[in-house]
Design a protein around this motif. Structure first.
Motif, PDB file in Angstrom:
ATOM      1  N   TYR A 100      -3.528  64.166  63.013  1.00 19.11           N
ATOM      2  CA  TYR A 100      -4.867  63.602  62.909  1.00 19.11           C
ATOM      3  C   TYR A 100      -5.023  62.478  63.932  1.00 19.11           C
ATOM      4  CZ  TYR A 100      -5.174  65.882  58.296  1.00 19.11           C
ATOM      5  OH  TYR A 100      -5.193  66.784  57.257  1.00 19.11           O
ATOM      6  N   ARG A 101      -6.206  62.435  64.561  1.00 16.45           N
ATOM      7  CA  ARG A 101      -6.507  61.380  65.531  1.00 16.45           C
ATOM      8  C   ARG A 101      -7.889  60.790  65.265  1.00 16.45           C
ATOM      9  NH1 ARG A 101      -3.390  61.220  70.346  1.00 16.45           N
ATOM     10  NH2 ARG A 101      -1.696  62.763  70.312  1.00 16.45           N
ATOM     11  N   HIS A 102      -8.021  59.526  65.626  1.00 11.20           N
ATOM     12  CA  HIS A 102      -9.321  58.856  65.584  1.00 11.20           C
ATOM     13  C   HIS A 102      -9.539  58.221  66.945  1.00 11.20           C
ATOM     14  CE1 HIS A 102     -12.232  55.609  64.762  1.00 11.20           C
ATOM     15  NE2 HIS A 102     -12.728  56.455  63.881  1.00 11.20           N
ATOM     16  N   ASP A 103     -10.605  58.619  67.620  1.00  7.33           N
ATOM     17  CA  ASP A 103     -10.859  58.161  68.990  1.00  7.33           C
ATOM     18  C   ASP A 103      -9.648  58.406  69.886  1.00  7.33           C
ATOM     19  OD1 ASP A 103     -13.421  57.427  68.456  1.00  7.33           O
ATOM     20  OD2 ASP A 103     -12.998  55.298  68.200  1.00  7.33           O
ATOM     21  N   GLY A 104      -8.996  59.535  69.686  1.00  4.99           N
ATOM     22  CA  GLY A 104      -7.880  59.923  70.533  1.00  4.99           C
ATOM     23  C   GLY A 104      -6.535  59.360  70.141  1.00  4.99           C
ATOM     24  N   GLU A 105      -6.480  58.458  69.162  1.00  6.84           N
ATOM     25  CA  GLU A 105      -5.220  57.847  68.740  1.00  6.84           C
ATOM     26  C   GLU A 105      -4.730  58.471  67.433  1.00  6.84           C
ATOM     27  OE1 GLU A 105      -5.038  53.607  68.613  1.00  6.84           O
ATOM     28  OE2 GLU A 105      -6.428  53.369  70.293  1.00  6.84           O
ATOM     29  N   VAL A 106      -3.429  58.763  67.369  1.00  6.61           N
ATOM     30  CA  VAL A 106      -2.847  59.296  66.137  1.00  6.61           C
ATOM     31  C   VAL A 106      -2.994  58.257  65.030  1.00  6.61           C
ATOM     32  CG1 VAL A 106      -0.710  60.039  65.022  1.00  6.61           C
ATOM     33  CG2 VAL A 106      -1.221  60.768  67.354  1.00  6.61           C
ATOM     34  N   VAL A 107      -3.441  58.701  63.841  1.00  4.32           N
ATOM     35  CA  VAL A 107      -3.640  57.801  62.698  1.00  4.32           C
ATOM     36  C   VAL A 107      -2.882  58.365  61.496  1.00  4.32           C
ATOM     37  CG1 VAL A 107      -5.777  56.632  63.356  1.00  4.32           C
ATOM     38  CG2 VAL A 107      -5.890  58.943  62.422  1.00  4.32           C
TER      39      VAL A 107
END
Length: 308
Positions: A100-107
């Motif tokens: 899962y990513r948010h704005d391209g960052e793994v979260v």
């Protein structure tokens, strides 16, 4: 018991100490409010005490800044459950097929909240976290009917809290989750009439659910919930089949022969419609029963092989 997953991306944002103080007070308040409603437990990737509320402002410094902060910390500490987030997964490696990513960052926390059907909770400093729902990009390794593996990409929405007003839209779900905590395949079977009133199950499914791999409990539960939602909204008089909330396809002609099962009427019917779940080639096979406005499930488990 509902799980609150700490969004680690919401911590360490640049802001002034006064803003950090307010954010921390709001954070503790919403976590305590969620716990009061549903007995929720806070799960984090690392110990909260090791985090920075804002850049250069660690939790330890905040705790020591005032007796009020120390009291808030003690209240929060009483609700912190386990870390890392993988420790609450139904089995080791259960989510290895997902990212899962948010704005391209793994979260990690936000992703775990979606995978475990929980709620994410954030420190309300930055604007993206001042909402009751967060959208993530999901990558999932899936096996197609022909056995090939491919990475699929989509977006998913996650329940989210960062202030007490966000709780209003989730209260019904939190209370229901507390009443109907489903953590095993046996619980799915035993609670099926209450949880899925528009789904009926052949007797053979009982053994499949009671022996269900821990990796599959959450994915199966969620797949059944989506089928239930679709069938509950179905009007057989105007629609040939429900508007599915998950991917549902029929088997090809050559595979339909392995999808024949003895139905409740003692006759053999073809249950070739199927929904998928992962990891692996998980399948839920069923047939439509429009005269009852239900679907009948015949198989929950691995992809049906010709020799089965």
């Amino acid at each position: 018991m509902p799980l609150l997953f700490l969004n680690e991306k919401s911590w360490g944002t640049a802001c002034d100490p006064a803003r950090a103080e307010r954010a921390m007070a709001d954070f503790v308040a919403v976590v305590r409010a969620a716990a009061a409603e549903g007995g929720a437990t806070l799960v984090s990737e690392v110990d909260v005490k090791a985090l920075e509320i804002a850049e250069g402002y660690p939790v330890n410094k905040w705790i020591g800044a005032s007796p009020r902060n120390r009291a808030l910390w003690q209240r929060l500490r009483a609700l912190q459950g386990r870390s890392p987030v993988r420790s609450v997964f139904p089995a080791e490696g259960a989510a290895d097929h997902l990212e899962y990513r948010h704005d391209g960052e793994v979260v990690l926390g936000l992703g775990a909240a979606h995978f475990m059907d929980g709620i994410a909770v954030s420190l309300p400093v930055a604007r993206p976290w001042q909402t009751d729902q967060v959208t993530l990009e999901r990558s999932e390794l899936v096996e197609d009917d022909d056995g090939t593996l491919e990475m699929r990409h989509d977006t998913v929405d996650v329940r989210h809290l960062s202030a007490e007003p966000h709780l209003d839209g989730h209260l019904e779900w939190i209370r229901k989750a507390r009443r109907e905590a489903v953590t095993t395949g046996s619980r799915i079977w035993d609670s099926r009439a209450d949880l899925y009133p528009h789904l009926t199950f052949l007797p053979r499914v009982e053994d499949q659910l009671r022996s269900l791999s821990p990796h599959w409990v959450v994915p199966v539960r969620r797949a059944l919930e989506r089928l239930e939602e679709a069938v509950a909204a179905w009007d057989p008089a105007t629609m040939a089949e429900p508007e599915w909330r998950t991917k549902v396809t029929p088997e090809g002609e050559t595979r339909k022969r392995v999808c024949g099962f003895t139905d409740l009427d003692g006759k053999t019917h073809t249950f070739d419609l199927h929904a998928r779940f992962t990891p692996g080639a998980g399948r839920i096979h069923f047939r439509l029963v429009p005269e009852e406005r239900r679907i009948r499930l015949a198989h929950i488990g691995s992809k049906i092989r010709p020799e089965v």
